[in-house]
Design an enzyme around this catalytic site. Structure first.
Site, PDB file in Angstrom:
ATOM      1  N   ARG A  58       0.869  -1.178   0.000  1.00  0.00           N
ATOM      2  CA  ARG A  58       0.000   0.000   0.000  1.00  0.00           C
ATOM      3  C   ARG A  58       0.904   1.226   0.000  1.00  0.00           C
ATOM      4  NH1 ARG A  58       2.478   1.746   3.663  1.00  0.00           N
ATOM      5  NH2 ARG A  58       0.961   3.411   3.855  1.00  0.00           N
ATOM      6  N   GLN A 205      -2.321   2.066   9.936  1.00  0.00           N
ATOM      7  CA  GLN A 205      -1.008   2.185   9.297  1.00  0.00           C
ATOM      8  C   GLN A 205      -0.045   3.029  10.126  1.00  0.00           C
ATOM      9  OE1 GLN A 205      -3.967   2.768   7.769  1.00  0.00           O
ATOM     10  NE2 GLN A 205      -3.897   2.292   5.586  1.00  0.00           N
ATOM     11  N   ASP A 246      -2.470  10.561  -2.450  1.00  0.00           N
ATOM     12  CA  ASP A 246      -2.733   9.526  -3.444  1.00  0.00           C
ATOM     13  C   ASP A 246      -3.150  10.114  -4.783  1.00  0.00           C
ATOM     14  OD1 ASP A 246      -3.012   6.461  -2.231  1.00  0.00           O
ATOM     15  OD2 ASP A 246      -3.095   8.038  -0.733  1.00  0.00           O
TER      16      ASP A 246
END
EC number: 5.3.1.23
Length: 354
Positions: A58, A205, A246
Protein backbone atom coordinates in the site's frame (compact mmCIF):
# COMPACT_ATOMS: atom_id res chain seq x y z
CA UNK A 1 15.66 -14.87 2.91
CA UNK A 2 15.86 -14.51 -0.84
CA UNK A 3 18.99 -13.59 -2.76
CA UNK A 4 19.96 -9.96 -3.09
CA UNK A 5 18.23 -8.01 -5.83
CA UNK A 6 20.23 -6.72 -8.77
CA UNK A 7 18.18 -3.53 -8.65
CA UNK A 8 19.73 -0.46 -7.06
CA UNK A 9 16.48 -0.16 -5.12
CA UNK A 10 18.29 -2.30 -2.54
CA UNK A 11 20.32 0.82 -1.76
CA UNK A 12 17.18 2.54 -0.49
CA UNK A 13 17.35 4.17 2.92
CA UNK A 14 14.92 2.72 5.44
CA UNK A 15 13.05 -0.55 5.40
CA UNK A 16 12.71 -2.02 1.90
CA UNK A 17 9.23 -3.36 1.09
CA UNK A 18 9.69 -4.34 -2.59
CA UNK A 19 12.36 -6.71 -3.94
CA UNK A 20 12.81 -7.46 -7.62
CA UNK A 21 14.69 -10.57 -8.70
CA UNK A 22 14.20 -10.45 -12.47
CA UNK A 23 11.92 -13.48 -12.67
CA UNK A 24 9.96 -12.85 -9.49
CA UNK A 25 8.81 -10.07 -7.19
CA UNK A 26 8.84 -10.14 -3.40
CA UNK A 27 6.47 -7.93 -1.40
CA UNK A 28 6.66 -7.45 2.35
CA UNK A 29 3.19 -8.32 3.67
CA UNK A 30 2.35 -5.08 5.46
CA UNK A 31 -0.88 -6.53 6.86
CA UNK A 32 1.18 -8.62 9.29
CA UNK A 33 3.44 -5.85 10.61
CA UNK A 34 4.63 -5.25 13.26
CA UNK A 35 4.16 -8.84 14.49
CA UNK A 36 5.71 -10.63 11.51
CA UNK A 37 8.05 -9.77 8.66
CA UNK A 38 6.71 -12.08 5.97
CA UNK A 39 7.60 -11.83 2.28
CA UNK A 40 5.27 -13.00 -0.49
CA UNK A 41 6.92 -14.21 -3.71
CA UNK A 42 5.01 -13.50 -6.93
CA UNK A 43 5.67 -14.69 -10.44
CA UNK A 44 2.65 -13.31 -12.29
CA UNK A 45 0.61 -10.15 -12.72
CA UNK A 46 -2.57 -11.67 -11.23
CA UNK A 47 -0.84 -12.23 -7.91
CA UNK A 48 0.51 -8.67 -7.90
CA UNK A 49 -2.98 -7.29 -8.59
CA UNK A 50 -4.39 -9.37 -5.74
CA UNK A 51 -1.70 -8.10 -3.37
CA UNK A 52 -2.56 -4.51 -4.31
CA UNK A 53 -6.28 -5.15 -3.73
CA UNK A 54 -5.66 -6.88 -0.41
CA UNK A 55 -3.27 -4.15 0.79
CA UNK A 56 -0.28 -6.45 1.11
CA UNK A 57 1.42 -3.48 -0.55
CA UNK A 58 0.00 0.00 0.00
CA UNK A 59 1.05 3.60 -0.43
CA UNK A 60 0.51 5.22 -3.82
CA UNK A 61 4.15 5.12 -5.04
CA UNK A 62 4.66 1.51 -3.90
CA UNK A 63 1.43 0.48 -5.62
CA UNK A 64 2.64 1.99 -8.90
CA UNK A 65 6.07 0.36 -8.63
CA UNK A 66 4.54 -3.03 -7.83
CA UNK A 67 2.15 -2.75 -10.78
CA UNK A 68 5.06 -1.96 -13.11
CA UNK A 69 6.84 -5.10 -11.94
CA UNK A 70 3.56 -6.98 -12.45
CA UNK A 71 3.60 -6.02 -16.13
CA UNK A 72 7.24 -7.12 -16.40
CA UNK A 73 6.26 -10.49 -14.89
CA UNK A 74 3.38 -10.81 -17.35
CA UNK A 75 5.86 -10.46 -20.21
CA UNK A 76 8.33 -12.89 -18.70
CA UNK A 77 5.68 -15.57 -18.20
CA UNK A 78 3.62 -14.96 -21.36
CA UNK A 79 2.74 -18.16 -23.21
CA UNK A 80 4.36 -17.07 -26.44
CA UNK A 81 1.25 -17.42 -28.61
CA UNK A 82 -0.73 -14.20 -28.45
CA UNK A 83 1.74 -12.69 -26.00
CA UNK A 84 0.61 -9.14 -26.70
CA UNK A 85 -2.95 -9.98 -25.65
CA UNK A 86 -1.68 -11.60 -22.45
CA UNK A 87 0.30 -8.51 -21.48
CA UNK A 88 -2.60 -6.19 -22.32
CA UNK A 89 -4.92 -8.29 -20.15
CA UNK A 90 -2.41 -8.12 -17.28
CA UNK A 91 -2.32 -4.32 -17.57
CA UNK A 92 -6.14 -4.19 -17.44
CA UNK A 93 -6.21 -6.43 -14.38
CA UNK A 94 -3.62 -4.36 -12.58
CA UNK A 95 -5.44 -1.12 -13.46
CA UNK A 96 -8.62 -2.49 -11.86
CA UNK A 97 -6.92 -3.35 -8.56
CA UNK A 98 -7.48 0.03 -6.83
CA UNK A 99 -9.22 3.16 -8.16
CA UNK A 100 -7.82 6.20 -6.31
CA UNK A 101 -4.00 6.12 -6.40
CA UNK A 102 -3.05 7.84 -9.66
CA UNK A 103 0.52 6.51 -9.41
CA UNK A 104 -0.91 3.11 -10.36
CA UNK A 105 -2.25 4.41 -13.66
CA UNK A 106 0.81 6.58 -14.30
CA UNK A 107 3.13 3.57 -13.91
CA UNK A 108 0.94 1.40 -16.13
CA UNK A 109 0.92 4.11 -18.80
CA UNK A 110 4.72 4.19 -18.69
CA UNK A 111 4.76 0.41 -19.16
CA UNK A 112 2.21 0.60 -21.99
CA UNK A 113 4.33 3.18 -23.81
CA UNK A 114 7.34 0.89 -23.61
CA UNK A 115 5.28 -2.13 -24.59
CA UNK A 116 3.95 -0.37 -27.71
CA UNK A 117 7.45 -0.30 -29.19
CA UNK A 118 8.18 -4.00 -28.68
CA UNK A 119 8.24 -6.24 -31.75
CA UNK A 120 8.97 -9.58 -30.10
CA UNK A 121 8.34 -11.27 -26.78
CA UNK A 122 12.06 -11.35 -25.97
CA UNK A 123 12.26 -7.63 -26.58
CA UNK A 124 9.20 -7.04 -24.39
CA UNK A 125 10.67 -9.08 -21.52
CA UNK A 126 13.89 -7.07 -21.56
CA UNK A 127 12.42 -3.61 -22.10
CA UNK A 128 9.54 -3.94 -19.64
CA UNK A 129 11.82 -5.20 -16.87
CA UNK A 130 14.20 -2.29 -17.43
CA UNK A 131 11.33 0.19 -17.39
CA UNK A 132 9.94 -1.20 -14.13
CA UNK A 133 13.37 -0.94 -12.49
CA UNK A 134 13.68 2.63 -13.82
CA UNK A 135 10.30 3.56 -12.28
CA UNK A 136 11.46 2.11 -8.96
CA UNK A 137 14.82 3.90 -8.99
CA UNK A 138 13.29 7.21 -10.11
CA UNK A 139 10.84 7.05 -7.22
CA UNK A 140 13.70 6.74 -4.74
CA UNK A 141 15.52 9.66 -6.37
CA UNK A 142 12.31 11.71 -6.22
CA UNK A 143 11.93 10.96 -2.50
CA UNK A 144 15.41 12.33 -1.83
CA UNK A 145 14.75 15.44 -3.93
CA UNK A 146 11.43 16.09 -2.16
CA UNK A 147 13.16 15.97 1.22
CA UNK A 148 15.66 18.59 0.01
CA UNK A 149 12.88 20.84 -1.32
CA UNK A 150 10.82 20.56 1.87
CA UNK A 151 13.71 21.44 4.17
CA UNK A 152 14.61 24.44 2.05
CA UNK A 153 11.02 25.67 2.31
CA UNK A 154 10.81 25.05 6.07
CA UNK A 155 14.04 27.00 6.63
CA UNK A 156 14.26 25.63 10.17
CA UNK A 157 16.95 26.87 12.54
CA UNK A 158 16.03 24.89 15.66
CA UNK A 159 14.55 21.40 16.23
CA UNK A 160 10.76 21.14 16.21
CA UNK A 161 8.07 18.46 16.23
CA UNK A 162 5.69 17.37 13.48
CA UNK A 163 2.52 15.32 13.20
CA UNK A 164 1.91 12.82 10.41
CA UNK A 165 -0.91 10.54 9.28
CA UNK A 166 -0.95 7.06 7.74
CA UNK A 167 2.38 5.70 6.47
CA UNK A 168 4.41 7.51 3.84
CA UNK A 169 7.85 6.07 4.47
CA UNK A 170 10.12 3.52 2.85
CA UNK A 171 7.31 0.96 3.22
CA UNK A 172 4.98 3.05 1.04
CA UNK A 173 7.48 4.03 -1.66
CA UNK A 174 10.54 2.84 -3.52
CA UNK A 175 12.56 3.75 -0.43
CA UNK A 176 13.14 6.66 1.99
CA UNK A 177 9.59 8.05 1.84
CA UNK A 178 7.54 11.08 0.82
CA UNK A 179 6.20 12.84 3.93
CA UNK A 180 8.17 10.45 6.13
CA UNK A 181 11.18 11.09 3.92
CA UNK A 182 10.98 14.77 4.90
CA UNK A 183 10.77 13.71 8.54
CA UNK A 184 13.72 11.35 8.03
CA UNK A 185 15.76 14.21 6.55
CA UNK A 186 14.84 16.51 9.46
CA UNK A 187 16.17 13.83 11.80
CA UNK A 188 19.38 13.47 9.79
CA UNK A 189 19.91 17.24 10.00
CA UNK A 190 19.22 17.23 13.78
CA UNK A 191 16.17 19.45 13.26
CA UNK A 192 13.56 16.96 14.48
CA UNK A 193 12.45 16.92 18.10
CA UNK A 194 9.66 14.33 17.80
CA UNK A 195 7.10 12.81 15.43
CA UNK A 196 3.50 12.44 16.56
CA UNK A 197 2.04 9.57 14.53
CA UNK A 198 -1.73 9.27 14.21
CA UNK A 199 -2.72 5.63 14.63
CA UNK A 200 -4.78 5.99 11.40
CA UNK A 201 -7.93 3.95 11.69
CA UNK A 202 -9.20 1.58 10.40
CA UNK A 203 -6.06 -0.18 9.06
CA UNK A 204 -3.81 1.38 11.73
CA UNK A 205 -1.01 2.18 9.30
CA UNK A 206 0.27 4.79 11.73
CA UNK A 207 0.63 2.43 14.66
CA UNK A 208 1.50 -0.76 12.76
CA UNK A 209 3.77 0.76 10.12
CA UNK A 210 4.86 4.34 10.80
CA UNK A 211 5.64 3.83 14.49
CA UNK A 212 7.39 0.55 13.63
CA UNK A 213 9.43 2.07 10.79
CA UNK A 214 10.49 5.15 12.75
CA UNK A 215 11.38 3.21 15.90
CA UNK A 216 13.33 0.70 13.80
CA UNK A 217 15.35 3.56 12.30
CA UNK A 218 15.97 5.31 15.62
CA UNK A 219 13.72 8.31 14.90
CA UNK A 220 11.82 9.66 17.97
CA UNK A 221 8.10 8.92 17.66
CA UNK A 222 5.03 9.24 19.87
CA UNK A 223 1.94 7.28 18.84
CA UNK A 224 -1.42 8.99 19.36
CA UNK A 225 -5.05 8.22 18.72
CA UNK A 226 -6.40 10.11 15.70
CA UNK A 227 -8.77 12.01 17.99
CA UNK A 228 -5.84 13.39 20.00
CA UNK A 229 -4.50 15.50 17.13
CA UNK A 230 -6.52 18.57 18.14
CA UNK A 231 -5.20 18.44 21.71
CA UNK A 232 -1.63 18.09 20.44
CA UNK A 233 -1.99 21.15 18.21
CA UNK A 234 -3.81 23.16 20.89
CA UNK A 235 -0.92 22.52 23.27
CA UNK A 236 1.52 23.94 20.71
CA UNK A 237 3.43 20.69 20.45
CA UNK A 238 3.87 20.65 16.65
CA UNK A 239 4.91 23.21 14.04
CA UNK A 240 3.95 21.23 10.94
CA UNK A 241 1.52 18.53 9.83
CA UNK A 242 3.29 16.60 7.06
CA UNK A 243 1.28 14.12 4.97
CA UNK A 244 1.43 12.33 1.64
CA UNK A 245 -1.12 12.09 -1.18
CA UNK A 246 -2.73 9.53 -3.44
CA UNK A 247 -3.94 12.05 -6.02
CA UNK A 248 -3.55 15.81 -6.48
CA UNK A 249 -5.82 17.66 -8.91
CA UNK A 250 -5.17 20.65 -11.16
CA UNK A 251 -6.40 23.17 -8.58
CA UNK A 252 -4.29 21.68 -5.76
CA UNK A 253 -6.98 19.64 -4.00
CA UNK A 254 -5.50 16.49 -2.45
CA UNK A 255 -6.91 13.01 -1.87
CA UNK A 256 -5.16 11.20 0.95
CA UNK A 257 -5.88 8.68 3.69
CA UNK A 258 -9.21 9.24 5.44
CA UNK A 259 -8.69 11.69 8.30
CA UNK A 260 -6.33 14.01 6.41
CA UNK A 261 -9.05 16.59 5.74
CA UNK A 262 -9.87 16.94 9.43
CA UNK A 263 -6.17 17.41 10.21
CA UNK A 264 -6.02 20.26 7.69
CA UNK A 265 -9.01 21.97 9.33
CA UNK A 266 -7.40 21.58 12.75
CA UNK A 267 -4.05 22.83 11.49
CA UNK A 268 -5.58 25.98 10.00
CA UNK A 269 -7.48 26.71 13.24
CA UNK A 270 -4.35 26.25 15.37
CA UNK A 271 -2.02 28.08 12.92
CA UNK A 272 0.05 24.95 12.31
CA UNK A 273 1.66 24.54 8.87
CA UNK A 274 0.13 21.91 6.59
CA UNK A 275 2.49 20.31 4.05
CA UNK A 276 1.66 17.70 1.39
CA UNK A 277 4.62 15.73 0.03
CA UNK A 278 4.17 13.58 -3.08
CA UNK A 279 5.96 12.75 -6.34
CA UNK A 280 4.84 14.48 -9.53
CA UNK A 281 3.36 11.14 -10.67
CA UNK A 282 0.65 11.76 -8.05
CA UNK A 283 -0.46 14.96 -9.79
CA UNK A 284 -3.42 14.48 -12.14
CA UNK A 285 -3.85 17.67 -14.15
CA UNK A 286 -6.70 16.05 -16.10
CA UNK A 287 -8.96 16.44 -13.06
CA UNK A 288 -10.20 19.94 -12.36
CA UNK A 289 -10.74 19.54 -8.62
CA UNK A 290 -11.11 17.05 -5.81
CA UNK A 291 -14.79 16.59 -6.69
CA UNK A 292 -13.64 14.56 -9.70
CA UNK A 293 -11.52 12.07 -7.73
CA UNK A 294 -12.99 8.56 -7.43
CA UNK A 295 -12.96 7.68 -3.72
CA UNK A 296 -12.57 4.00 -2.92
CA UNK A 297 -14.96 2.57 -0.32
CA UNK A 298 -14.12 -0.77 1.25
CA UNK A 299 -16.32 -3.33 2.95
CA UNK A 300 -17.54 -2.92 6.49
CA UNK A 301 -15.62 -5.67 8.27
CA UNK A 302 -12.55 -3.43 8.29
CA UNK A 303 -14.33 -1.23 10.85
CA UNK A 304 -16.31 -3.95 12.59
CA UNK A 305 -13.25 -6.14 13.22
CA UNK A 306 -9.54 -5.94 13.97
CA UNK A 307 -7.73 -9.02 12.63
CA UNK A 308 -10.92 -11.03 12.83
CA UNK A 309 -11.87 -9.95 16.36
CA UNK A 310 -15.28 -8.21 16.54
CA UNK A 311 -15.20 -4.67 17.95
CA UNK A 312 -18.68 -3.58 16.75
CA UNK A 313 -22.12 -5.19 16.50
CA UNK A 314 -22.25 -7.75 13.70
CA UNK A 315 -24.09 -6.41 10.67
CA UNK A 316 -24.07 -2.76 11.76
CA UNK A 317 -24.00 -0.43 8.75
CA UNK A 318 -20.56 0.99 8.01
CA UNK A 319 -19.25 4.02 6.11
CA UNK A 320 -15.68 3.12 5.14
CA UNK A 321 -14.09 5.48 2.58
CA UNK A 322 -10.37 4.92 2.29
CA UNK A 323 -9.60 8.54 1.39
CA UNK A 324 -10.95 12.05 1.83
CA UNK A 325 -10.25 15.22 -0.13
CA UNK A 326 -8.48 18.19 1.42
CA UNK A 327 -9.23 21.43 -0.45
CA UNK A 328 -6.25 23.44 -1.65
CA UNK A 329 -7.40 26.40 0.46
CA UNK A 330 -6.33 24.48 3.60
CA UNK A 331 -2.90 23.48 2.29
CA UNK A 332 0.15 25.68 2.87
CA UNK A 333 2.49 23.94 0.45
CA UNK A 334 2.66 20.98 -1.92
CA UNK A 335 6.18 19.57 -2.26
CA UNK A 336 7.28 17.44 -5.22
CA UNK A 337 10.63 16.48 -6.72
CA UNK A 338 10.03 19.11 -9.41
CA UNK A 339 9.62 21.90 -6.88
CA UNK A 340 7.00 23.35 -4.56
CA UNK A 341 3.63 25.05 -4.95
CA UNK A 342 3.01 27.43 -2.05
CA UNK A 343 -0.64 28.23 -1.23
CA UNK A 344 -1.65 25.95 -4.12
CA UNK A 345 -4.17 26.98 -6.76
CA UNK A 346 -4.72 26.36 -10.46
CA UNK A 347 -2.18 28.98 -11.54
CA UNK A 348 0.54 27.67 -9.26
CA UNK A 349 -0.10 24.06 -10.24
CA UNK A 350 -0.01 24.88 -13.96
CA UNK A 351 3.25 26.78 -13.58
CA UNK A 352 4.96 23.62 -12.31
CA UNK A 353 3.11 20.77 -14.03
CA UNK A 354 1.86 22.03 -17.41
Amino acid sequence: MSKKSDSSSERAVGTVAIRWHGGSLELLDQRLLPDQEHWITLEGAAGVAQCIRDMVVRGAPAIGISAAYGVALAARHAGGGDWKAEIKQAIRELAASRPTAVNLFWALQEMEREFAGCHSLDEAVERLAKTAVRIHEEDLAANLAMADNALEFMAAKKPFSVLTHCNTGALATGGYGTALGVIRRLHEEKLLRNVFADETRPWLQGSRLTAWELARDGIPVTLNADGAAAAIMAAGKVRWVVVGADRITANGDVANKIGTYSLAVLARHHKVGFMVVAPSSTVDMSLESGRDIPIEEREGSELRQVRGMPIAPEGVRVFNPVFDVTPASLIDVIVTEKGIVSTPNLTGMRSLFD
